[in-house]
Design a protein around this motif. Structure first.
Motif, PDB file in Angstrom:
ATOM      1  N   VAL A 365     -16.944  48.746 -10.822  1.00 40.77           N
ATOM      2  CA  VAL A 365     -17.872  47.778 -10.261  1.00 40.77           C
ATOM      3  C   VAL A 365     -17.339  47.311  -8.915  1.00 40.77           C
ATOM      4  O   VAL A 365     -16.123  47.291  -8.672  1.00 40.77           O
ATOM      5  N   VAL A 367     -17.470  44.121  -6.235  1.00 40.47           N
ATOM      6  CA  VAL A 367     -17.741  42.684  -6.178  1.00 40.47           C
ATOM      7  C   VAL A 367     -17.572  42.219  -4.733  1.00 40.47           C
ATOM      8  O   VAL A 367     -16.568  42.529  -4.079  1.00 40.47           O
ATOM      9  N   LEU A 372     -21.849  40.495  -7.946  1.00 42.03           N
ATOM     10  CA  LEU A 372     -21.738  41.912  -8.284  1.00 42.03           C
ATOM     11  C   LEU A 372     -22.727  42.676  -7.417  1.00 42.03           C
ATOM     12  O   LEU A 372     -23.930  42.382  -7.430  1.00 42.03           O
ATOM     13  N   LEU A 387     -23.929  43.636 -17.196  1.00 44.05           N
ATOM     14  CA  LEU A 387     -23.688  43.896 -15.777  1.00 44.05           C
ATOM     15  C   LEU A 387     -25.007  44.037 -15.019  1.00 44.05           C
ATOM     16  O   LEU A 387     -25.168  43.497 -13.919  1.00 44.05           O
ATOM     17  N   TRP A 391     -26.446  41.747 -11.921  1.00 44.02           N
ATOM     18  CA  TRP A 391     -26.784  42.336 -10.625  1.00 44.02           C
ATOM     19  C   TRP A 391     -28.253  42.101 -10.275  1.00 44.02           C
ATOM     20  O   TRP A 391     -28.593  41.693  -9.166  1.00 44.02           O
TER      21      TRP A 391
END
Length: 412
Positions: A365, A367, A372, A387, A391
């Motif tokens: 991922v 950041v 994110l 996740l 996002w």
């Protein structure tokens, strides 16, 4: 409310819009394919032999001859009808069969066409045995060719090419995948994830060539394909060739009508083109400089436009889609792939990455600050839901070590 809405294109976007409008509007759906509307995302499952064609049919549109209510339903569905010209002054769509359909509102949901590269041996048309992988007819033609031992070459290693290669391998074909880029699915995945996809395909028996440039097609008697010629002169034997070289929005109808077209048909937040009586949705539409080409965007655009045209929410606006790309590569030890946002970090971004080569698992991922901005996940996708929600909602990340993002609950 306008009295007559005509939708050109019976793909996922057009069929959904027509289905939503039919209970409250006079709507006509024109589709140039003879089949009932279907889920294009699942074509690889039909090619693999997992699903019968009827399984991927979309919910029927009222007015479809095969739908509830038959041809006398709340709308009109015409299959196998190709729109060839829009008369904006008369507000009429002219079709290849000589018919004309009047509209008060027109919606272009014309989708996209496969990119057919300028290969040697195709000046007189595609040889027999060579097909794009875009429509149900393409899928059925390829399925009829593919059997145990069939020599098949897939040109293009993006999402579509990888899906086609996997499906043909499941049918027992001897598959070669030729991709011009350095890694598979390089539009969506980083090199490490692309390498794992390659390993998985090779485990299914697919021979993968990257940084491989195709120059032409060879054919024998009756113009039947016999091989694929590479730039270095090497020839791959082939009885079946799949062209998976990308897609391009279908904009010719709009351009010839004088609508504003760039990469796609340009629309605003009301999904309105440069003509206030004409809208565009799905793969053919370009919103804020982006052509999404994704099922999620097509559905969101159809829902937004349906709310506006039906009057249920006249102020509904489309502001863009934050969509996740997901793919399951079947076979023994199937591999799940998910990608979203920006998988390549910028200077100053934080990157969290976990890899387990033994299990074929990979998580990464990106950041930026407390947000994110992208990710790539392969293998166990238990974290993908949390996740993706973070996002898509552009929510601040929890105040916890970044490594927690890749635990089974995504740290949430």
């Amino acid at each position: 409310m306008d009295t007559r809405t005509v939708v050109i294109g019976a793909g996922m976007a057009g069929a959904r819009l027509a289905r939503l409008l039919a209970p409250v509007c006079d709507v006509a759906l024109l589709g140039d394919e003879p089949h009932a509307p279907y889920n294009r995302v699942l074509l690889a499952e039909v090619l693999a032999g997992r699903y019968a064609p009827e399984v991927i049919a979309l919910p029927p549109v009222p007015g479809d001859p095969d739908g509830p209510g038959g041809p006398g339903g709340a709308g009109t569905v015409r299959r196998g009808v190709r729109a060839v010209r829009i008369d904006r002054e008369a507000r009429t769509v002219h079709c290849a069969d000589g018919s004309a359909v009047a509209y008060d509102r027109l919606v272009l949901a014309t989708g996209s066409n496969p990119v057919l590269p300028p290969l040697r041996g195709t000046s007189g048309g595609l040889p027999e045995g060579v097909h794009p992988f875009r429509t149900l007819d393409d899928c059925l033609a390829l399925a009829a060719l593919a059997r145990t031992g069939t020599r098949a070459v897939v040109i293009g290693g993006g999402l579509l090419g990888v899906s086609a290669a996997r499906a043909l391998a499941e049918r027992g074909a001897d598959v070669v995948l030729a991709h011009h880029g350095p890694t598979l699915m390089d539009r969506h995945l980083d090199p490490a994830a692309g390498a794992l996809v390659r390993t998985h395909l090779e485990g299914l028996g697919v021979e993968v060539h990257t940084e491989c440039h195709v120059r032409g097609l060879r054919s024998g008697g009756r113009q039947t394909v016999t091989g694929v010629e590479l730039a270095d002169g090497f020839v791959l034997d082939a009885e079946c060739v799949v062209l998976a070289c990308g897609v391009r929005p279908r904009t010719a109808l709009a351009a010839e009508a004088g609508l504003r077209v760039r990469q796609g048909i340009v629309v605003d937040d009301e999904l309105r083109t440069s003509d206030p009586y004409i809208h565009a949705i799905g793969d053919c539409a370009e919103h804020s400089g982006t052509v999404y080409g994704l099922a999620t965007a097509a559905v969101e655009q159809a829902d937004t436009l349906a709310a506006r045209l039906s009057g249920s929410d006249p102020a509904a606006a489309y502001t863009g889609t934050r969509a996740l790309t997901r793919l399951t590569l079947g076979g023994a030890g199937s591999l799940d792939v998910a990608a979203f946002g920006e998988p390549a970090p910028r200077p100053g971004d934080d990157v969290v990455q976990l890899a387990d080569a033994t299990r074929g698992a990979y998580r990464k991922v990106v950041v930026r600050g407390d947000r994110l901005v992208g990710g790539v996940l392969l293998g166990d996708l238990a974290t993908v839901g949390a996740l993706a929600r973070a996002w898509e909602g552009d929510d601040p990340l929890p105040d916890a070590p970044l490594l927690h993002l890749l635990t089974t609950d995504g740290g949430f």
